[in-house]
Write an enzyme that holds these catalytic residues in place. Structure first.
Site, PDB file in Angstrom:
ATOM      1  N   GLU A 208       0.806  -1.229   0.000  1.00 18.71           N
ATOM      2  CA  GLU A 208       0.000   0.000   0.000  1.00 18.71           C
ATOM      3  C   GLU A 208       0.834   1.272   0.000  1.00 18.71           C
ATOM      4  O   GLU A 208       0.506   2.260   0.652  1.00 18.71           O
ATOM      5  CB  GLU A 208      -1.021  -0.035   1.153  1.00 18.71           C
ATOM      6  CG  GLU A 208      -1.945  -1.235   1.000  1.00 18.71           C
ATOM      7  CD  GLU A 208      -3.033  -1.356   2.069  1.00 18.71           C
ATOM      8  OE1 GLU A 208      -2.994  -0.616   3.054  1.00 18.71           O
ATOM      9  OE2 GLU A 208      -3.924  -2.209   1.885  1.00 18.71           O
TER      10      GLU A 208
ATOM     11  N   GLU B 197      -6.564  -9.616  -3.626  1.00 16.79           N
ATOM     12  CA  GLU B 197      -7.406  -9.653  -2.412  1.00 16.79           C
ATOM     13  C   GLU B 197      -8.876  -9.431  -2.776  1.00 16.79           C
ATOM     14  O   GLU B 197      -9.555  -8.579  -2.190  1.00 16.79           O
ATOM     15  CB  GLU B 197      -6.961  -8.572  -1.399  1.00 16.79           C
ATOM     16  CG  GLU B 197      -5.478  -8.587  -1.093  1.00 16.79           C
ATOM     17  CD  GLU B 197      -5.049  -7.565  -0.033  1.00 16.79           C
ATOM     18  OE1 GLU B 197      -5.918  -6.888   0.552  1.00 16.79           O
ATOM     19  OE2 GLU B 197      -3.831  -7.458   0.205  1.00 16.79           O
TER      20      GLU B 197
END
Ligand code: NAG
Ligand code: NAG
Ligand code: NAG
Ligand code: NAG
Ligand code: NAG
Length: 527
Positions: free
Chosen positions: A302, A404
């Site tokens: 991220e 994900e």
């Protein structure tokens, strides 16, 4: 545009009103144009679709964008129809002096006769924008789905002809042939958590379905080293044992997470050389212990949204992580992994172009063996946007994984299942997507956003979708007889196969692998 106060350009499109029910599709080839560019060009290319401007239900939009004045800026396209405003249908990081390619898309909730496509800076700052070679191309749902089918049939499957002869080369007609797919090439899997340890029914359920896994939290730094120096790999070791026992591949998630919230508290306390020592020993410890075990590592999770390590260690922190990780495990693919890249174009931190420029920076600095991780935590998916973003990322020629995948728990379970199916079909049909992971680790108190089953492993609607697709995306039982040429043909999903032949009192069993290729795979068997 003359007036510098004008912060946007706009294009006007008159849409043909087409009731989707009266629009009969005959699909005779791929209509969708996957062309994309990520280099800034001196001249814009010709518009896609010859600049088509008719919109039915789904639309893709493409334009070349240039800004006047200095520097570069994020430009957002939005669409105003008679009934609705679609705030973001695509973005591009546009520059001064050259043309950048904006590709996006939208799904209309209702037909519209007149629409305006706006281009404006993402931060509403005043800048003059030039637009060229625009196109809007409509698709009916049927056309959209037919293209997916076409891509799956041509990229995920392949034609096979099995030739059966005796040892002298004489063709054997009417030999009974039985083909079984024993493994699938395409990695399709899910997150697991330590809840799977000792839970045999869950283990069996997982192993029956998936060929890939990722540990939800158990490898994260806060899990393996909750206190400085007290490294404990007991849980990931046990999970890895399950993974190995079932011949599943596993992604390494993650080495570092740039979000300070998920950085161990003791690490947040460190600065300078102490922090440097700690991060180096984290990489060495993890990568020497698990060298060659994990197929990927999410190195700096991220990083488009957070920058804990850059703040503390300088702008090259992540580059250093990639270098150190590559030295420790040269064969591991090192991934970036982020959210809101594929899910939306409204997050200014994670547009497709900011992902690409971050990747290019890392490569420029010497990072190797890289891959593109797209978390894919969707709410309402915008499939034309998703495909446009994948098209742009595909130009880099790097492995792309949806890492994900789930659908927000703000939606009811039936809606989650519908959207999940849309996202999975779109992902599986894109030729540059190399693997798909669901974010559905099962906990007694539920899952992160979306569970596939209840606690008794009874399917929820999302689980039904996954089971349906697993069945659809494998070669079912293939049985038949050789023809007058002694051969038998079928289409199979890529993977490993076992083929058994029976001719009179003679039998033969052999294996072959079906890997990607444009040509028919010929397999000769003698008995
Ligand atoms: C390591 O973790 C396991 C599992 O949580 C625990 O049982 C064990 O006591 C830990 N070992 C140490 C030395 O803390
Ligand atoms: C962080 O540092 C402060 C001050 O030295 C100390 O009191 C605290 O316990 C430390 N926290 C952690 C989690 O190490
Ligand atoms: C975008 O990134 C910056 C810098 O990392 C951060 O300060 C900001 O909070 C981020 N915004 C969002 C919406 O994540
Ligand atoms: C970061 O790395 C690049 C490429 O190796 C180098 O040119 C630059 O000087 C580095 N910056 C810092 C602040 O170390
Ligand atoms: C198999 O069948 C052939 C004739 O079709 C016969 O000659 C041969 O003996 C048989 N072999 C065996 C092992 O039964």
């Amino acid at each position: 545009m003359e007036d510098t106060n004008i912060t946007f350009s706009f294009l006007l499109f008159f849409f043909l009103l087409m009731g989707s029910s009266s629009f009969v599709v005959s699909f005779d080839g791929p209509l969708y144009d996957p062309t994309a560019y990520t280099e800034c060009k001196l001249q814009p290319e010709e518009p896609l679709y010859g600049g088509g401007i008719i919109v039915d239900q789904l639309g893709t939009s493409a334009s070349w964008v240039k800004i006047e004045g200095e520097g570069s800026g994020l430009i957002r396209a939005s669409l105003q129809t008679e009934n609705e405003m679609y705030n973001c249908v695509g973005t591009v990081l546009a520059k001064h002096g050259c043309w950048s390619f904006l590709k996006g898309g939208f799904v209309l909730n209702s037909p519209s006769q007149l629409s305006i496509l706006f281009f404006q800076t993402a931060d509403d700052s005043a800048v003059n924008i030039e637009i060229a070679s625009s196109s809007l191309q409509p698709f009916s749902v049927q056309q959209w789905n037919a293209y997916q089918e076409y891509m799956i049939n041509t990229k995920r499957k392949r034609a096979v002809t099995v030739h059966v002869s005796d040892m002298q080369g004489k063709r054997l007609q009417e030999a009974a042939i039985d083909v079984e797919q024993v493994s699938k090439d395409f990695p399709f899997g899910s997150a697991i958590a330590k809840t799977i340890l000792g839970n045999l029914p869950y283990q069996n359920w997982f192993a029956k379905r998936f060929n890939a896994a990722v540990f939800e939290n158990e490898l994260k730094w806060y899990a393996t080293e909750p206190e400085q120096g007290k490294t404990n790999y007991t849980v990931p070791d046990q999970m890895l044992q399950f993974v190995r026992a079932n011949q599943v591949i596993a992604r390494g998630h993650n080495i570092f997470w740039e979000d300070p919230k998920y950085t161990p508290p003791w690490v947040r306390n460190l600065t300078g050389s102490e922090l440097r020592l700690a991060v180096n020993s984290r990489i060495q410890s993890l990568m020497s212990k698990y060298r060659e075990e994990f197929v990927h590592w999410d190195v700096s999770n991220e990083m488009l949204h957070f920058d804990f390590y850059e703040q503390k260690l300088g702008p090259n922190a992540t580059l250093h992580f990639f270098e150190t990780a590559h030295k420790s495990d040269p064969l591991a693919t090192l991934f970036m992994n982020d959210f809101n890249v594929l899910e939306t174009c409204s997050d200014v931190n994670s547009t497709v172009d900011s992902y690409i420029s971050r990747l290019r920076e890392l490569r420029h600095g010497g990072a190797l063996m890289d891959g593109i991780g797209l978390e894919s935590h969707f709410t309402v998916p915008n499939l034309p946007l998703m495909r446009a973003i994948l098209d742009k990322l595909a130009t880099l020629g790097l492995p792309i994984w949806l890492t994900e995948v789930d659908i927000s728990s703000t939606l009811d379970k039936e809606t989650q299942a519908i959207y999940l199916e849309q996202v999975l079909r779109e992902g599986f049909s894109h030729p540059s997507v190399n693997g798909i992971m669901l974010w559905t680790a099962l906990h007694p108190n539920g899952c992160y956003q979306m569970c596939l089953t209840d606690n008794n492993l009874q399917n929820l609607p999302a689980g039904d979708v996954v089971d349906k697709l697993l069945k659809e995306w494998q070669t079912g039982e293939v049985e038949g007889q050789t023809d007058e040429h002694g051969s038998y043909s079928f289409y199979g999903f890529l993977g490993e196969y076992r083929v058994s032949i029976k001719y009179g009192n003679r039998t033969s069993s052999s294996t072959f692998s079906l890997c990607q290729g444009e040509e028919t795979r010929h397999v000769s068997i003698q008995l």
